[in-house]
Design a protein around this motif. Structure first.
Motif, PDB file in Angstrom:
ATOM      1  N   THR A 101       0.816  -1.215   0.000  1.00  0.00           N
ATOM      2  CA  THR A 101       0.000   0.000   0.000  1.00  0.00           C
ATOM      3  C   THR A 101       0.850   1.265   0.000  1.00  0.00           C
ATOM      4  OG1 THR A 101      -1.759  -1.142   1.181  1.00  0.00           O
ATOM      5  CG2 THR A 101      -1.755   1.254   1.328  1.00  0.00           C
ATOM      6  N   PHE A 121     -11.713   0.858  -0.021  1.00  0.00           N
ATOM      7  CA  PHE A 121     -11.303  -0.358   0.677  1.00  0.00           C
ATOM      8  C   PHE A 121     -11.825  -1.575  -0.078  1.00  0.00           C
ATOM      9  CE2 PHE A 121     -10.892   2.640   4.159  1.00  0.00           C
ATOM     10  CZ  PHE A 121      -9.745   2.187   4.802  1.00  0.00           C
ATOM     11  N   PRO A 122     -10.984  -2.592  -0.280  1.00  0.00           N
ATOM     12  CA  PRO A 122     -11.436  -3.793  -0.980  1.00  0.00           C
ATOM     13  C   PRO A 122     -12.408  -4.641  -0.165  1.00  0.00           C
ATOM     14  CG  PRO A 122      -9.043  -3.837  -0.645  1.00  0.00           C
ATOM     15  CD  PRO A 122      -9.557  -2.582  -0.030  1.00  0.00           C
ATOM     16  N   SER A 123     -12.416  -4.468   1.161  1.00  0.00           N
ATOM     17  CA  SER A 123     -13.340  -5.246   1.990  1.00  0.00           C
ATOM     18  C   SER A 123     -14.122  -4.307   2.898  1.00  0.00           C
ATOM     19  CB  SER A 123     -12.572  -6.279   2.835  1.00  0.00           C
ATOM     20  OG  SER A 123     -11.680  -5.628   3.721  1.00  0.00           O
ATOM     21  N   HIS A 155      -1.920   3.032  -4.339  1.00  0.00           N
ATOM     22  CA  HIS A 155      -2.210   1.635  -4.652  1.00  0.00           C
ATOM     23  C   HIS A 155      -2.228   0.822  -3.360  1.00  0.00           C
ATOM     24  CE1 HIS A 155       2.192   2.193  -5.502  1.00  0.00           C
ATOM     25  NE2 HIS A 155       2.245   1.327  -4.534  1.00  0.00           N
ATOM     26  N   PHE A 157      -3.967  -3.368  -1.796  1.00  0.00           N
ATOM     27  CA  PHE A 157      -5.037  -4.351  -1.888  1.00  0.00           C
ATOM     28  C   PHE A 157      -5.417  -4.958  -0.542  1.00  0.00           C
ATOM     29  CE2 PHE A 157      -1.047  -6.510  -3.056  1.00  0.00           C
ATOM     30  CZ  PHE A 157      -0.979  -7.482  -2.072  1.00  0.00           C
ATOM     31  N   ASN A 158      -4.665  -4.644   0.521  1.00  0.00           N
ATOM     32  CA  ASN A 158      -4.964  -5.191   1.837  1.00  0.00           C
ATOM     33  C   ASN A 158      -5.624  -4.098   2.677  1.00  0.00           C
ATOM     34  OD1 ASN A 158      -4.225  -5.528   4.815  1.00  0.00           O
ATOM     35  ND2 ASN A 158      -3.722  -7.559   4.016  1.00  0.00           N
ATOM     36  N   SER A 159      -6.861  -4.324   3.110  1.00  0.00           N
ATOM     37  CA  SER A 159      -7.619  -3.288   3.818  1.00  0.00           C
ATOM     38  C   SER A 159      -6.955  -2.837   5.108  1.00  0.00           C
ATOM     39  CB  SER A 159      -9.042  -3.771   4.112  1.00  0.00           C
ATOM     40  OG  SER A 159      -9.788  -3.854   2.916  1.00  0.00           O
TER      41      SER A 159
END
Length: 195
Positions: A101, A121-123, A155, A157-159
């Motif tokens: 991130t 947020f992805p989740s 960038h 992908f981990n919230s």
């Protein structure tokens, strides 16, 4: 010393917060929301602002009121501790990398609150914590701290990393903005004559 204490009591929450802008990043934050306490610890540590925050909220409903009201109280404490803002740098920015991130923050202690939030947020949750509450906290902090605050996800992908990088990035930008500028001692950092 640039210190302040705020007590906020509503039908939903009871909050006591104390800040020292010239601290070392000590934190004693107890809100009953574990992940949020962890984020507040990061905010203190990386801003070098000592933060003591005790909150009792209606967690049997959800975490929303507690998180938002902590942002309100902390914003009010920052405003009070900054006083007339003479001699501060006023502006701060920081791009922070954390594993996958990267988050960029730019802020202005302008007394004109505004939040620009580009941090998807992805989740929906981090453990039991609703990720949408990260924005709620910073909205309240900006509104009651008189902060123009821009937070952008470059960038990631981990919230968990995204949330933590946001708190750390804002903290480092805030550290820069509240610092005394030796070239501006006793001078308000504005051509308007008021902030």
């Amino acid at each position: 010393m640039r210190k302040a204490e705020i007590t906020r009591k509503t039908n939903e929450t009871a909050i006591e917060v104390a800040v020292n802008l010239d601290g070392t990043g000590r934190s004693d934050c107890q809100t009953g929301v574990g992940f949020f306490d962890h984020m507040l610890d990061q905010l203190a540590r990386h801003s070098l602002i000592d933060i003591t925050l005790k909150a009792k909220g209606d967690l049997h409903i959800d975490d929303h009121h507690t998180v938002e009201d902590c942002g309100i109280a902390l914003g009010q404490a920052l405003t009070r501790a900054l006083g007339d803002k003479k001699g501060i740098r006023r502006y701060g920015h920081f791009r922070l990398a954390m594993d996958d991130t990267q988050v960029a923050t730019a802020l202005d202690l302008s007394a004109r609150p505004f939040l620009v939030w580009n941090l998807p947020f992805p989740s929906a949750k981090i453990g039991q914590f609703d990720t949408e509450l990260v924005r709620e906290f910073f909205q309240a902090l900006a509104s009651h701290g008189g902060i123009t605050l821009h937070v952008d996800l470059i960038h990631g992908f981990n919230s968990h990393h995204i949330a933590e990088a946001a708190f750390k990035s804002v903290a480092r930008a805030l550290r820069e903005a509240v610092e005394a500028d030796p070239r501006m001692a006793g001078v308000l950092p504005s051509t308007k004559g008021a902030l």
